[in-house]
Design a protein around this motif. Sequence first.
Motif, PDB file in Angstrom:
ATOM      1  N   ILE A 259       0.783  -1.290  -0.080  1.00  0.00           N
ATOM      2  CA  ILE A 259      -0.005   0.031   0.057  1.00  0.00           C
ATOM      3  C   ILE A 259       0.948   1.150  -0.117  1.00  0.00           C
ATOM      4  O   ILE A 259       0.707   2.135  -0.699  1.00  0.00           O
ATOM      5  CB  ILE A 259      -0.996  -0.003   1.055  1.00  0.00           C
ATOM      6  CG1 ILE A 259      -1.987  -1.051   0.983  1.00  0.00           C
ATOM      7  CG2 ILE A 259      -1.831   1.387   1.602  1.00  0.00           C
ATOM      8  CD1 ILE A 259      -2.850  -1.521   2.436  1.00  0.00           C
ATOM      9  N   ALA A 260       1.808   1.260   0.789  1.00  0.00           N
ATOM     10  CA  ALA A 260       3.005   2.449   1.094  1.00  0.00           C
ATOM     11  C   ALA A 260       3.507   2.685  -0.600  1.00  0.00           C
ATOM     12  O   ALA A 260       3.592   3.790  -0.886  1.00  0.00           O
ATOM     13  CB  ALA A 260       3.980   2.062   2.153  1.00  0.00           C
ATOM     14  N   ALA A 261       4.083   1.518  -0.975  1.00  0.00           N
ATOM     15  CA  ALA A 261       4.850   1.740  -2.294  1.00  0.00           C
ATOM     16  C   ALA A 261       3.820   2.219  -3.391  1.00  0.00           C
ATOM     17  O   ALA A 261       4.075   3.071  -4.254  1.00  0.00           O
ATOM     18  CB  ALA A 261       5.165   0.295  -2.658  1.00  0.00           C
ATOM     19  N   GLY A 262       2.644   1.868  -3.415  1.00  0.00           N
ATOM     20  CA  GLY A 262       1.511   2.392  -4.171  1.00  0.00           C
ATOM     21  C   GLY A 262       1.094   3.712  -4.137  1.00  0.00           C
ATOM     22  O   GLY A 262       0.957   4.559  -5.070  1.00  0.00           O
ATOM     23  N   ALA A 263       1.377   4.148  -2.836  1.00  0.00           N
ATOM     24  CA  ALA A 263       0.912   5.489  -2.666  1.00  0.00           C
ATOM     25  C   ALA A 263       2.308   6.569  -2.618  1.00  0.00           C
ATOM     26  O   ALA A 263       2.201   7.868  -2.580  1.00  0.00           O
ATOM     27  CB  ALA A 263       0.426   5.825  -1.192  1.00  0.00           C
ATOM     28  N   GLY A 264       3.293   6.095  -2.947  1.00  0.00           N
ATOM     29  CA  GLY A 264       4.720   6.743  -3.237  1.00  0.00           C
ATOM     30  C   GLY A 264       5.288   7.285  -1.641  1.00  0.00           C
ATOM     31  O   GLY A 264       5.758   8.307  -1.775  1.00  0.00           O
ATOM     32  N   CYS A 265       5.121   6.632  -0.646  1.00  0.00           N
ATOM     33  CA  CYS A 265       5.383   6.829   0.742  1.00  0.00           C
ATOM     34  C   CYS A 265       6.256   5.785   1.174  1.00  0.00           C
ATOM     35  O   CYS A 265       5.933   4.516   0.628  1.00  0.00           O
ATOM     36  CB  CYS A 265       4.620   7.569   1.434  1.00  0.00           C
ATOM     37  SG  CYS A 265       3.306   6.234   2.138  1.00  0.00           S
TER      38      CYS A 265
END
Length: 340
Positions: free
Chosen positions: A255-261
Motif C-alpha cells: 500500500i505504501a509503495a503504491g502511494a509513493g511513501c
Amino acid sequence: MTDVPDAFRAPRRIGPFEVPAVGLGCMNVSHAYGVAPAPEDAERLLRAALDEGVVHFDTAALYGFGANEELVGRALGAHRDRIVLASKCGMTGVDGRRVIDGRPETIRRTADEALTRLKTDAIDVYYLHRLDPAVPVEDSVGAMAELVDAGKVRTLGLSEVSAATLRRAHAVHPIAALQNEYSLWSRNPERGTLDAAAELGVALVAFSPLARGFLTGDAPDMATLPEKDIRRNMPRFDAANYPGNLRLRARLEEIAAGAGCTLAQLALAWVLSRGGHVVAIPGTRSVEHLRENMAVLDLVLPDEVLRAAGDVLNAATVHGARYNEATLPEIDTERCGIAG
C-alpha cells in the motif's frame, strides 16, 4: 475517519503550546531497546532533531532510571526556549527495578529530581506515567497540581489510562495531554479515550506510533535482537505471532509503495489522520529515520489509502496481545477490559 486537513503541516495544541504534529519520544536512546547508543551519539541525535524542526521532546524519570532526563538536559538545556519539554513521574527505577508509585510524596520528590536532571526551572507537560492501583488518581493528580501552583510544572498529563480515569483526573485539575499507545496495531484509544480527549480539549499523544519499530523499513529481526530488548517479552513479536504479523506488514508495504511513501510514513499518517488533537512521538536512533518521520508533515494521502491500511492491520487482525500476562494488569486501559 476523523476529518483532518489534507496535510499535517498545521501545528497542533498541547494545552497552551503549539507543536508540530510529530515530536520525538526519547526513550529508546536510553532504555528498553537493547544496547543504548553512546551518550555523544544520542546527544547528536537530539540536536539533529531540533535542527529538523522537532519542538516536542518526551522523556521520563523511568527511562534509563534518570539517564534519559540527564541526556535531554545536556543536549537541549541551552535551547530550552525553543522546545516543549515533557517528562513523567509515577514510575521510576528503584534498586534496579521498575516501580509504580503514585504517592504524592514520591511525585514531589521525582519532580525535583527531574528539574535538576533536565536543567530547567519548569517542565512544560508533566505526566503521571502509570496509574498506581494503590493510590486514587485524584491524590496523584492533586500532588501534581501543587507542582503547577509552585511553578515547577506548566501543564499536566496522564499516560496509559482509560477514559473514566481521564475524566476523574480532569475534574481535579485540567489535563492537557493523554499519552497512550496508538498505532495501526494498537487501537486502545478507539475504545473511549480518543473521543473523551477530544471532548475535554485534551491532546492525545500517541507513543509507539510505528509499532515499536515494526512499521518501519527495518522490521526487528528477532534472531538478532539483543537479550534485554523489551520486544523479546512482547507477544506480538514471539514465534507464535510474529510470522503472521510480518505477512500483514508485507501488505502494508504494498500500500505504501503504491502511494509513493514509506511504510513508516504511511503508519504515521494514519495515526495523525485520527483527529486534529492527535500528536505522534515516534522514537528513533537514526537521523535518516528522523527526517523520514518529519517528512510526513508535508505528506498528502487519499482517505482510501489510509482506510486500506487500517483495514489490513487493526485490533481484529493483529496476532498477539500488546503486553505479556504479567504486565497487562499494571495498565489501566487493560484492567478496564480494553485490549488491542
